[in-house]
Motif scaffolding. Structure first.
Motif, PDB file in Angstrom:
ATOM      1  N   UNK A  89       0.890  -1.380  -0.006  1.00 14.70           N
ATOM      2  CA  UNK A  89      -0.173  -0.061  -0.103  1.00 14.70           C
ATOM      3  C   UNK A  89       0.839   1.436   0.075  1.00 14.70           C
ATOM      4  N   UNK A  90       2.073   1.139   0.073  1.00 11.12           N
ATOM      5  CA  UNK A  90       3.190   2.261   0.120  1.00 11.12           C
ATOM      6  C   UNK A  90       3.094   3.109   1.250  1.00 11.12           C
ATOM      7  N   UNK A  91       2.552   2.556   2.349  1.00  8.03           N
ATOM      8  CA  UNK A  91       2.581   2.833   3.753  1.00  8.03           C
ATOM      9  C   UNK A  91       3.756   2.621   4.741  1.00  8.03           C
ATOM     10  N   UNK A  92       4.962   3.057   4.202  1.00  4.94           N
ATOM     11  CA  UNK A  92       6.124   3.245   4.972  1.00  4.94           C
ATOM     12  C   UNK A  92       5.917   3.646   6.500  1.00  4.94           C
ATOM     13  N   UNK A  93       5.120   4.557   6.570  1.00  2.00           N
ATOM     14  CA  UNK A  93       5.260   5.013   7.941  1.00  2.00           C
ATOM     15  C   UNK A  93       4.533   4.163   8.631  1.00  2.00           C
ATOM     16  N   UNK A  94       3.527   3.457   8.491  1.00  2.64           N
ATOM     17  CA  UNK A  94       2.907   2.426   9.253  1.00  2.64           C
ATOM     18  C   UNK A  94       3.436   1.068   9.345  1.00  2.64           C
ATOM     19  N   UNK A  95       4.630   0.839   8.750  1.00  2.00           N
ATOM     20  CA  UNK A  95       5.261  -0.415   9.053  1.00  2.00           C
ATOM     21  C   UNK A  95       5.782  -0.928  10.235  1.00  2.00           C
ATOM     22  N   UNK A  96       6.140   0.109  11.007  1.00  2.00           N
ATOM     23  CA  UNK A  96       6.836  -0.116  12.238  1.00  2.00           C
ATOM     24  C   UNK A  96       6.419  -0.773  13.434  1.00  2.00           C
ATOM     25  N   UNK A  97       5.024  -0.674  13.580  1.00  2.00           N
ATOM     26  CA  UNK A  97       4.135  -1.260  14.494  1.00  2.00           C
ATOM     27  C   UNK A  97       4.119  -2.825  14.312  1.00  2.00           C
ATOM     28  N   UNK A  98       3.500  -3.170  12.961  1.00  2.00           N
ATOM     29  CA  UNK A  98       3.379  -4.658  12.788  1.00  2.00           C
ATOM     30  C   UNK A  98       4.597  -5.412  12.907  1.00  2.00           C
ATOM     31  N   UNK A  99       5.923  -4.804  12.190  1.00  2.00           N
ATOM     32  CA  UNK A  99       6.850  -5.157  12.154  1.00  2.00           C
ATOM     33  C   UNK A  99       7.597  -5.579  13.492  1.00  2.00           C
ATOM     34  N   UNK A 100       7.533  -4.608  14.379  1.00  2.00           N
ATOM     35  CA  UNK A 100       7.783  -4.695  15.542  1.00  2.00           C
ATOM     36  C   UNK A 100       7.217  -6.202  16.446  1.00  2.00           C
ATOM     37  N   UNK A 101       5.920  -6.080  16.140  1.00  2.00           N
ATOM     38  CA  UNK A 101       5.159  -6.970  16.832  1.00  2.00           C
ATOM     39  C   UNK A 101       5.519  -8.403  16.404  1.00  2.00           C
ATOM     40  N   UNK A 102       5.636  -8.386  14.969  1.00  2.00           N
ATOM     41  CA  UNK A 102       6.205  -9.786  14.247  1.00  2.00           C
ATOM     42  C   UNK A 102       7.515 -10.330  14.863  1.00  2.00           C
ATOM     43  N   UNK A 103       8.432  -9.100  15.017  1.00  2.00           N
ATOM     44  CA  UNK A 103       9.677  -9.436  15.469  1.00  2.00           C
ATOM     45  C   UNK A 103       9.519 -10.089  16.869  1.00  2.00           C
TER      46      UNK A 103
END
Length: 116
Positions: A89-103
Motif C-alpha cells: 500500500x506504500x505506507x512506509x510510515x505504518x510498517x513499524x508497529x506490525x514489524x515490531x510485533x512480528x519480531x
C-alpha cells in the motif's frame, strides 16, 4: 528459559488483545488507515478475532507448549501479512508497529521450541 517464555507469552498476548480491540470495535483511527490500504470493512472483526485467538493460544501454550508454538507461528505470519500489506500500500510510515510485533513474536516461538 520457561520463565522467559511465560513472560513473553503474557506480554505478547496483552499486546494482541490491545491490538484487537480497535479492529473489533471499528475504531475510526484504525479502520480508516486499514481501508486506505485496501482492507475490506468485513475483515475487521475476523482480523481482530484472529489476534484474540493468537493471544489465547500463546497463553494455553504455557501449559501445552505445542499449542503455544503453533500460536506464535500464526502471530508471526499474521504480522508478516500486515507488513506486506503496508509495503504494497506504500505506507512506509505504518510498517513499524506490525514489524515490531512480528519480531517480538519470534521470541516466544524460539523459546517455545527451547522449552519443549
Amino acid at each position: 528459559m520457561f520463565i522467559a517464555y511465560v513472560l513473553l507469552a503474557v506480554v505478547l498476548s496483552l499486546v494482541l488483545v490491545f491490538s484487537a480491540v480497535p479492529d473489533i470495535t471499528r475504531d475510526p483511527k484504525v479502520t480508516e488507515g486499514l481501508k486506505a490500504l485496501g482492507v475490506p470493512d468485513n475483515w475487521f472483526l475476523p482480523l481482530g478475532l484472529v489476534k484474540i485467538a493468537g493471544a489465547l493460544g500463546l497463553l494455553a501454550g504455557i501449559a501445552y507448549r505445542p499449542l503455544g508454538i503453533a500460536a506464535a507461528i500464526g502471530v508471526v505470519l499474521y504480522f508478516l501479512g500486515a507488513v506486506i500489506t503496508h509495503v504494497r500500500g506504500g505506507d512506509k510510515k505504518g510498517i513499524g508497529i506490525p514489524a515490531a510485533i512480528m519480531l517480538f513474536a519470534v521470541a516466544p516461538l524460539v523459546l517455545g521450541f527451547a522449552t519443549v
